[in-house]
Design a protein around this motif. Sequence first.
Motif: not given
Length: 122
Positions: A26-32, A44-49, A54-55, A109-110
Motif C-alpha cells: 500500500s505504500m508503493w501502489v500510489p506511486g506505481l 490516485v489517493g482519492l481512488w485508493m481512499g 467501500t471495500g 484494487l477494489g
Amino acid sequence: MLQSSIPLRWHIAGYATLAIAANGTSMWVPGLLAGRFDRGLAEVGLWMGTTAVTGGLVGTASAGWIADRLQDRHAGGRLLFGAALGVGTAAAWIALLVAPTVPTALAALGVSMTLSLAWLPP
C-alpha cells in the motif's frame, strides 16, 4: 497449550505475513499507479481512499456472515475462509500489477481492498 499448537503458529505467521505484505504494497501502489497511468498522486489517493472505504464496508459487513455459514457447513470453516481471503487478495494484487487500463486497475484494487479488509471484525 496455545504455544504448543503448530497450526496456531502457522496461522499467526500467515496473518503476520499478510499484514506486512499489505502494508508494504500500500505504500508503493500510489506511486506505481500514478506513474503507470500518468495520473496525479492526489487522484490516485482519492481512488485508493474510495476503494478502501467501500471495500472495508463491504468486506467487514459480509465477512462475518460468510464465515459463520462456512463454519456451520465445515469444521474449520472460518479458518478456511481466512485462507481463501489471503489467496484471493494475492490474486487481486497480481491483477492490479498487470492491469492494462485504469478501470481494470480500479476493479483489482477494489477487490483487493474488499478481501484484505474482510478479516476485520464488524
